[in-house]
Write a protein that holds these residues in place. Structure first.
Motif, PDB file in Angstrom:
ATOM      1  N   ARG B  61       0.827  -1.197   0.000  1.00 53.54           N
ATOM      2  CA  ARG B  61       0.000   0.000   0.000  1.00 53.54           C
ATOM      3  C   ARG B  61       0.865   1.252   0.000  1.00 53.54           C
ATOM      4  O   ARG B  61       0.617   2.196  -0.750  1.00 53.54           O
ATOM      5  CB  ARG B  61      -0.887  -0.019   1.249  1.00 53.54           C
ATOM      6  N   PHE B  62       1.887   1.239   0.841  1.00 56.03           N
ATOM      7  CA  PHE B  62       2.776   2.397   0.938  1.00 56.03           C
ATOM      8  C   PHE B  62       3.483   2.673  -0.389  1.00 56.03           C
ATOM      9  O   PHE B  62       3.557   3.819  -0.846  1.00 56.03           O
ATOM     10  CB  PHE B  62       3.813   2.152   2.042  1.00 56.03           C
ATOM     11  N   ASN B  63       3.984   1.631  -1.005  1.00 61.61           N
ATOM     12  CA  ASN B  63       4.736   1.828  -2.251  1.00 61.61           C
ATOM     13  C   ASN B  63       3.832   2.236  -3.407  1.00 61.61           C
ATOM     14  O   ASN B  63       4.224   3.031  -4.257  1.00 61.61           O
ATOM     15  CB  ASN B  63       5.510   0.557  -2.600  1.00 61.61           C
ATOM     16  N   ASN B  64       2.627   1.668  -3.438  1.00 61.51           N
ATOM     17  CA  ASN B  64       1.674   2.092  -4.455  1.00 61.51           C
ATOM     18  C   ASN B  64       1.365   3.576  -4.299  1.00 61.51           C
ATOM     19  O   ASN B  64       1.306   4.319  -5.271  1.00 61.51           O
ATOM     20  CB  ASN B  64       0.390   1.275  -4.333  1.00 61.51           C
ATOM     21  N   ARG B  65       1.191   3.989  -3.052  1.00 65.00           N
ATOM     22  CA  ARG B  65       0.877   5.387  -2.795  1.00 65.00           C
ATOM     23  C   ARG B  65       2.030   6.284  -3.238  1.00 65.00           C
ATOM     24  O   ARG B  65       1.822   7.337  -3.847  1.00 65.00           O
ATOM     25  CB  ARG B  65       0.616   5.586  -1.300  1.00 65.00           C
ATOM     26  N   LEU B  66       3.249   5.839  -2.961  1.00 62.03           N
ATOM     27  CA  LEU B  66       4.434   6.600  -3.354  1.00 62.03           C
ATOM     28  C   LEU B  66       4.474   6.800  -4.864  1.00 62.03           C
ATOM     29  O   LEU B  66       4.699   7.915  -5.363  1.00 62.03           O
ATOM     30  CB  LEU B  66       5.694   5.852  -2.891  1.00 62.03           C
ATOM     31  N   LEU B  67       4.241   5.697  -5.593  1.00 64.09           N
ATOM     32  CA  LEU B  67       4.273   5.773  -7.048  1.00 64.09           C
ATOM     33  C   LEU B  67       3.174   6.683  -7.564  1.00 64.09           C
ATOM     34  O   LEU B  67       3.406   7.521  -8.454  1.00 64.09           O
ATOM     35  CB  LEU B  67       4.114   4.370  -7.637  1.00 64.09           C
ATOM     36  N   MET B  68       2.011   6.539  -6.989  1.00 63.86           N
ATOM     37  CA  MET B  68       0.871   7.353  -7.404  1.00 63.86           C
ATOM     38  C   MET B  68       1.130   8.837  -7.181  1.00 63.86           C
ATOM     39  O   MET B  68       0.821   9.667  -8.031  1.00 63.86           O
ATOM     40  CB  MET B  68      -0.371   6.926  -6.610  1.00 63.86           C
ATOM     41  N   GLU B  69       1.663   9.159  -6.017  1.00 63.38           N
ATOM     42  CA  GLU B  69       1.929  10.559  -5.704  1.00 63.38           C
ATOM     43  C   GLU B  69       2.946  11.148  -6.682  1.00 63.38           C
ATOM     44  O   GLU B  69       2.849  12.302  -7.073  1.00 63.38           O
ATOM     45  CB  GLU B  69       2.419  10.702  -4.264  1.00 63.38           C
ATOM     46  N   ASP B  70       3.898  10.320  -7.070  1.00 60.93           N
ATOM     47  CA  ASP B  70       4.890  10.782  -8.044  1.00 60.93           C
ATOM     48  C   ASP B  70       4.231  11.082  -9.381  1.00 60.93           C
ATOM     49  O   ASP B  70       4.496  12.120 -10.007  1.00 60.93           O
ATOM     50  CB  ASP B  70       5.989   9.716  -8.206  1.00 60.93           C
ATOM     51  N   VAL B  71       3.357  10.167  -9.797  1.00 61.45           N
ATOM     52  CA  VAL B  71       2.646  10.374 -11.065  1.00 61.45           C
ATOM     53  C   VAL B  71       1.803  11.643 -10.999  1.00 61.45           C
ATOM     54  O   VAL B  71       1.816  12.476 -11.922  1.00 61.45           O
ATOM     55  CB  VAL B  71       1.757   9.157 -11.388  1.00 61.45           C
ATOM     56  N   ILE B  72       1.094  11.799  -9.898  1.00 63.53           N
ATOM     57  CA  ILE B  72       0.223  12.973  -9.752  1.00 63.53           C
ATOM     58  C   ILE B  72       1.043  14.261  -9.750  1.00 63.53           C
ATOM     59  O   ILE B  72       0.662  15.251 -10.381  1.00 63.53           O
ATOM     60  CB  ILE B  72      -0.618  12.846  -8.468  1.00 63.53           C
ATOM     61  N   ALA B  73       2.185  14.229  -9.057  1.00 64.94           N
ATOM     62  CA  ALA B  73       3.041  15.417  -9.027  1.00 64.94           C
ATOM     63  C   ALA B  73       3.525  15.767 -10.437  1.00 64.94           C
ATOM     64  O   ALA B  73       3.558  16.938 -10.831  1.00 64.94           O
ATOM     65  CB  ALA B  73       4.224  15.172  -8.106  1.00 64.94           C
ATOM     66  N   ARG B  74       3.885  14.747 -11.195  1.00 60.24           N
ATOM     67  CA  ARG B  74       4.320  14.980 -12.579  1.00 60.24           C
ATOM     68  C   ARG B  74       3.167  15.543 -13.419  1.00 60.24           C
ATOM     69  O   ARG B  74       3.361  16.429 -14.254  1.00 60.24           O
ATOM     70  CB  ARG B  74       4.803  13.678 -13.217  1.00 60.24           C
ATOM     71  N   MET B  75       1.990  15.001 -13.192  1.00 59.69           N
ATOM     72  CA  MET B  75       0.842  15.446 -13.980  1.00 59.69           C
ATOM     73  C   MET B  75       0.490  16.901 -13.688  1.00 59.69           C
ATOM     74  O   MET B  75       0.034  17.630 -14.557  1.00 59.69           O
ATOM     75  CB  MET B  75      -0.363  14.536 -13.705  1.00 59.69           C
ATOM     76  N   ARG B  76       0.709  17.314 -12.442  1.00 62.83           N
ATOM     77  CA  ARG B  76       0.423  18.702 -12.091  1.00 62.83           C
ATOM     78  C   ARG B  76       1.307  19.672 -12.873  1.00 62.83           C
ATOM     79  O   ARG B  76       0.909  20.790 -13.170  1.00 62.83           O
ATOM     80  CB  ARG B  76       0.647  18.913 -10.593  1.00 62.83           C
ATOM     81  N   GLN B  77       2.509  19.237 -13.153  1.00 62.92           N
ATOM     82  CA  GLN B  77       3.441  20.110 -13.871  1.00 62.92           C
ATOM     83  C   GLN B  77       3.181  20.134 -15.370  1.00 62.92           C
ATOM     84  O   GLN B  77       3.801  20.908 -16.101  1.00 62.92           O
ATOM     85  CB  GLN B  77       4.885  19.664 -13.600  1.00 62.92           C
ATOM     86  N   ALA B  78       2.312  19.234 -15.824  1.00 59.64           N
ATOM     87  CA  ALA B  78       2.053  19.158 -17.262  1.00 59.64           C
ATOM     88  C   ALA B  78       1.193  20.333 -17.713  1.00 59.64           C
ATOM     89  O   ALA B  78       0.238  20.713 -17.044  1.00 59.64           O
ATOM     90  CB  ALA B  78       1.359  17.840 -17.586  1.00 59.64           C
ATOM     91  N   ALA B  79       1.561  20.901 -18.853  1.00 59.55           N
ATOM     92  CA  ALA B  79       0.792  22.034 -19.377  1.00 59.55           C
ATOM     93  C   ALA B  79      -0.205  21.595 -20.433  1.00 59.55           C
ATOM     94  O   ALA B  79      -1.240  22.222 -20.624  1.00 59.55           O
ATOM     95  CB  ALA B  79       1.735  23.088 -19.954  1.00 59.55           C
TER      96      ALA B  79
END
Lengths: 205, 205
Positions: B61-79
């Motif tokens: 669960r922890f690692n899935n969350r870590l990966l997800m948060e990374d994806v979301i952070a990257r997506m936020r930076q997308a224009a």
DNA sequence: CAATAACTTGTACGATCGTACAATTTCCTG
DNA sequence: CAGGAAATTGTACGATCGTACAAGTTATTG
């Protein structure tokens, strides 16, 4: 007659192991269960095999061979390069085997590859065969770089769809095949697809 | 102060379990090894967790969350929508994690999904998130059928490349990302790709 | 400074597994 | 029909694992 009963028992145990494997998973595959499934005594396994690992190895080897022979049989019936590609893709999604239990079993073997040298050798051989088959179908049409790209995409997608099946995704055999072939077409130009469709099997560049 | 030490110990044990998991694989992940890795007594695990399964569940669960948060952070930076897609693909191949041990660990969890209900729920959630992310990036551009086709291809190919990595194939992170994006482009028409590149994030159909 | 709670340790128990092996049965042959 | 080889049985041993638990240590509080 000695050789006969030997191979019969070995085959029976391997088949029993296969059934247990599909039903109980890799962790549930114990020597006792294998022997019980085969209707034999728990000690019989050590008589025909060196140990549990040898049974597993033989089982994986046997099933890989079965799948490979099916693919090869399909490829023989192909008249064109395109049909060869279809044969490879369809052969990698056997109608009777594309279900969750088989997918999970296959996944377990892949996961065990990291620790078990025998599995690694088997998997490596299996993957080389697929790559080789794809290469022969594409022979002369794609350069080395694009061949690698297409092989990685197709083989990777096939494995990925099996993985999704293992985790419970609702994917049918036809949809899986269509998805792979759709990607294959998309990766090639219209002229290349046309060339594959026209080109008879055995074409030399 | 009770809550504090509780969560610290739990986190330490989860991290220790993660290291053991990557090093020894799922079968080698024992309670004794986890505690030893954490520098604690073998009995400590039962004090902070109900059992071994709870540690595993928390770890995944922890690692899935870590990966997800990374994806979301990257997506936020997308224009643009296209950059969102790149973020999803790149986020699914973390630079520090795309190696054989992590791939094998991930595979083991997928393989265990068939028998462990908790894993199944976790994986299902994880896959829904990816599908949802892809859907939002494609929103308004593709109809339901083509969205399903693209999602299955992209998500399947990502998983497949991880699987190939697990069995020892020599695939680099950049090649993996390029392969997925190449397939993505191939599946779309030139106009659609262009629309994705021009369309800013947040576009409503 | 006690005393009470929280935390940690080490061990021991029951279960399960792979394997070895002596005992027993079955089968073939001279 | 003997008698020895082959095949099969059932059991027992050692190793390993997850978990429970009593005993010991540390921290907190009145």
């Amino acid at each position: 007659m000695r050789k006969r009963i030997d191979e019969i028992r070995r085959a029976e145990l391997i088949e029993a192991a296969h059934r247990v494997f599909l039903r109980e998973g890799l962790p549930g595959l114990t020597t006792a269960r294998i022997c019980k499934e085969a209707g034999m005594s728990p000690g019989i396994l050590a008589y025909y095999f060196k140990g549990k690992d040898e049974v597993l190895y033989a089982m994986v080897r046997f099933n890989n061979r079965l799948l490979m022979e099916d693919v090869i049989a399909r490829m023989r019936q192909a008249a064109t390069s395109w049909q060869r590609l279809e044969a490879i893709v369809e052969g990698n999604f056997p109608a009777t085997a594309f279900n969750r239990n088989v997918a999970t079993a296959w996944l377990s073997v892949c996961a065990a590859t990291n620790t078990n040298r025998n599995y690694e050798r088997l998997q490596r051989l299996f993957h080389r065969r697929i790559a080789s088959n794809l290469a022969s179908a594409f022979a002369g049409l794609l350069d080395k770089r694009r061949l690698r790209e297409a092989s990685l995409s197709i083989a990777g997608l096939i494995d990925g769809l099996w993985l999704r099946k293992a985790v419970g995704d609702d994917i049918g055999r036809e949809e899986a095949i269509a998805t792979v072939l759709r990607n294959l077409v998309a990766l090639l130009s219209a002229e290349e697809v046309d060339a594959l469709r026209r080109r008879p099997y055995g074409f030399a560049p």
